[in-house]
Design a protein around this motif. Structure first.
Motif, PDB file in Angstrom:
ATOM      1  N   ASP A  48     -35.532  14.975  -0.729  1.00 23.27           N
ATOM      2  CA  ASP A  48     -34.949  16.314  -0.890  1.00 23.27           C
ATOM      3  C   ASP A  48     -35.679  17.109  -1.968  1.00 23.27           C
ATOM      4  O   ASP A  48     -35.893  18.307  -1.824  1.00 23.27           O
ATOM      5  CB  ASP A  48     -33.456  16.219  -1.223  1.00 23.27           C
ATOM      6  CG  ASP A  48     -32.620  15.732  -0.042  1.00 23.27           C
ATOM      7  OD1 ASP A  48     -33.101  15.801   1.111  1.00 23.27           O
ATOM      8  OD2 ASP A  48     -31.479  15.280  -0.281  1.00 23.27           O
ATOM      9  N   GLN A  49     -36.061  16.436  -3.049  1.00 23.93           N
ATOM     10  CA  GLN A  49     -36.816  17.099  -4.111  1.00 23.93           C
ATOM     11  C   GLN A  49     -38.182  17.551  -3.594  1.00 23.93           C
ATOM     12  O   GLN A  49     -38.677  18.625  -3.968  1.00 23.93           O
ATOM     13  CB  GLN A  49     -36.995  16.170  -5.301  1.00 23.93           C
ATOM     14  CG  GLN A  49     -35.699  15.860  -6.016  1.00 23.93           C
ATOM     15  CD  GLN A  49     -35.835  14.688  -6.966  1.00 23.93           C
ATOM     16  OE1 GLN A  49     -36.410  13.662  -6.608  1.00 23.93           O
ATOM     17  NE2 GLN A  49     -35.324  14.846  -8.178  1.00 23.93           N
ATOM     18  N   ALA A  50     -38.799  16.739  -2.739  1.00 25.10           N
ATOM     19  CA  ALA A  50     -40.104  17.103  -2.167  1.00 25.10           C
ATOM     20  C   ALA A  50     -39.980  18.360  -1.316  1.00 25.10           C
ATOM     21  O   ALA A  50     -40.824  19.265  -1.410  1.00 25.10           O
ATOM     22  CB  ALA A  50     -40.655  15.947  -1.325  1.00 25.10           C
ATOM     23  N   TRP A  51     -38.934  18.432  -0.499  1.00 26.25           N
ATOM     24  CA  TRP A  51     -38.723  19.637   0.327  1.00 26.25           C
ATOM     25  C   TRP A  51     -38.503  20.862  -0.556  1.00 26.25           C
ATOM     26  O   TRP A  51     -39.052  21.940  -0.296  1.00 26.25           O
ATOM     27  CB  TRP A  51     -37.545  19.458   1.282  1.00 26.25           C
ATOM     28  CG  TRP A  51     -37.887  18.645   2.483  1.00 26.25           C
ATOM     29  CD1 TRP A  51     -37.390  17.417   2.816  1.00 26.25           C
ATOM     30  CD2 TRP A  51     -38.803  18.982   3.531  1.00 26.25           C
ATOM     31  NE1 TRP A  51     -37.946  16.980   3.989  1.00 26.25           N
ATOM     32  CE2 TRP A  51     -38.812  17.930   4.453  1.00 26.25           C
ATOM     33  CE3 TRP A  51     -39.628  20.080   3.777  1.00 26.25           C
ATOM     34  CZ2 TRP A  51     -39.607  17.934   5.602  1.00 26.25           C
ATOM     35  CZ3 TRP A  51     -40.420  20.083   4.926  1.00 26.25           C
ATOM     36  CH2 TRP A  51     -40.405  19.016   5.813  1.00 26.25           C
ATOM     37  N   ALA A  52     -37.692  20.710  -1.600  1.00 27.51           N
ATOM     38  CA  ALA A  52     -37.442  21.827  -2.503  1.00 27.51           C
ATOM     39  C   ALA A  52     -38.733  22.263  -3.199  1.00 27.51           C
ATOM     40  O   ALA A  52     -39.024  23.458  -3.321  1.00 27.51           O
ATOM     41  CB  ALA A  52     -36.386  21.445  -3.548  1.00 27.51           C
ATOM     42  N   TRP A  53     -39.543  21.276  -3.628  1.00 33.29           N
ATOM     43  CA  TRP A  53     -40.789  21.605  -4.330  1.00 33.29           C
ATOM     44  C   TRP A  53     -41.792  22.295  -3.416  1.00 33.29           C
ATOM     45  O   TRP A  53     -42.438  23.264  -3.810  1.00 33.29           O
ATOM     46  CB  TRP A  53     -41.395  20.317  -4.904  1.00 33.29           C
ATOM     47  CG  TRP A  53     -42.644  20.542  -5.685  1.00 33.29           C
ATOM     48  CD1 TRP A  53     -42.736  20.976  -6.969  1.00 33.29           C
ATOM     49  CD2 TRP A  53     -43.981  20.369  -5.228  1.00 33.29           C
ATOM     50  NE1 TRP A  53     -44.056  21.077  -7.344  1.00 33.29           N
ATOM     51  CE2 TRP A  53     -44.836  20.706  -6.281  1.00 33.29           C
ATOM     52  CE3 TRP A  53     -44.543  19.944  -4.010  1.00 33.29           C
ATOM     53  CZ2 TRP A  53     -46.225  20.638  -6.176  1.00 33.29           C
ATOM     54  CZ3 TRP A  53     -45.920  19.891  -3.904  1.00 33.29           C
ATOM     55  CH2 TRP A  53     -46.746  20.241  -4.986  1.00 33.29           C
ATOM     56  N   ILE A  54     -41.911  21.841  -2.193  1.00 32.90           N
ATOM     57  CA  ILE A  54     -42.900  22.432  -1.271  1.00 32.90           C
ATOM     58  C   ILE A  54     -42.528  23.875  -0.919  1.00 32.90           C
ATOM     59  O   ILE A  54     -43.384  24.694  -0.641  1.00 32.90           O
ATOM     60  CB  ILE A  54     -43.118  21.557  -0.012  1.00 32.90           C
ATOM     61  CG1 ILE A  54     -44.479  21.876   0.646  1.00 32.90           C
ATOM     62  CG2 ILE A  54     -42.020  21.747   1.011  1.00 32.90           C
ATOM     63  CD1 ILE A  54     -45.671  21.394  -0.093  1.00 32.90           C
ATOM     64  N   HIS A  55     -41.232  24.195  -0.971  1.00 32.08           N
ATOM     65  CA  HIS A  55     -40.779  25.544  -0.639  1.00 32.08           C
ATOM     66  C   HIS A  55     -40.694  26.465  -1.854  1.00 32.08           C
ATOM     67  O   HIS A  55     -40.424  27.648  -1.702  1.00 32.08           O
ATOM     68  CB  HIS A  55     -39.417  25.492   0.055  1.00 32.08           C
ATOM     69  CG  HIS A  55     -39.484  24.968   1.448  1.00 32.08           C
ATOM     70  ND1 HIS A  55     -40.134  25.617   2.471  1.00 32.08           N
ATOM     71  CD2 HIS A  55     -39.002  23.818   1.998  1.00 32.08           C
ATOM     72  CE1 HIS A  55     -40.041  24.916   3.588  1.00 32.08           C
ATOM     73  NE2 HIS A  55     -39.366  23.821   3.319  1.00 32.08           N
ATOM     74  N   ALA A  56     -40.926  25.910  -3.041  1.00 35.35           N
ATOM     75  CA  ALA A  56     -40.813  26.727  -4.274  1.00 35.35           C
ATOM     76  C   ALA A  56     -41.914  27.773  -4.352  1.00 35.35           C
ATOM     77  O   ALA A  56     -42.963  27.646  -3.804  1.00 35.35           O
ATOM     78  CB  ALA A  56     -40.848  25.831  -5.499  1.00 35.35           C
TER      79      ALA A  56
END
Length: 127
Positions: A119-127
């Motif tokens: 979930d953190q990876a998805w949030a980071w890639i969309h930041a």
């Protein structure tokens, strides 16, 4: 949750691949045929958007053929400036090492996440 819309041998393109994001899952045995399918997708996204983001889940890799690995490296050097971010999600420590080793060759932000940090990876890639 299965995000697959198209399976390409052992590389699965995920439905989250939209706009300037290419998201995929890699597992099992990877060879040059897998890269021959994936590279045109990346190149088309670069052509459309200039810089792209990549999200890759890597699991249960059996082996990379030397030729396939060379194709990946050659593509990465050719398009090193065409990536803005790359999130690599996996459960093997060597993936973290590869992520660190790739950083000097690209201007992209490259970050490794463990599977429990998906979930953190998805949030980071969309930041």
């Amino acid at each position: 949750m299965n995000h697959t819309i198209k399976e390409m041998s052992m590389i699965q393109l995920l439905e989250e691949s939209k706009d300037d994001l290419v998201a995929f899952r890699i597992s099992g045995h990877i060879d040059i045929n897998d890269y021959n399918v994936m590279l045109p997708i990346l190149e088309e996204k670069i052509k459309q958007h200039g810089k792209i983001k990549v999200y890759a889940e890597v699991q249960d890799i059996e082996d990379f053929s030397i030729r396939a690995l060379w194709e990946e490296i050659r593509f990465d050097f050719t398009h090193a400036a065409d990536f803005s971010r790359a999130a690599i999600v996996g459960d093997q420590k060597w993936i973290d090492w590869i992520t660190l080793a790739a950083k000097p060759f690209t201007t992209a932000e490259v970050k490794y996440f463990d599977f429990k940090q998906r979930d953190q990876a998805w949030a980071w890639i969309h930041a």
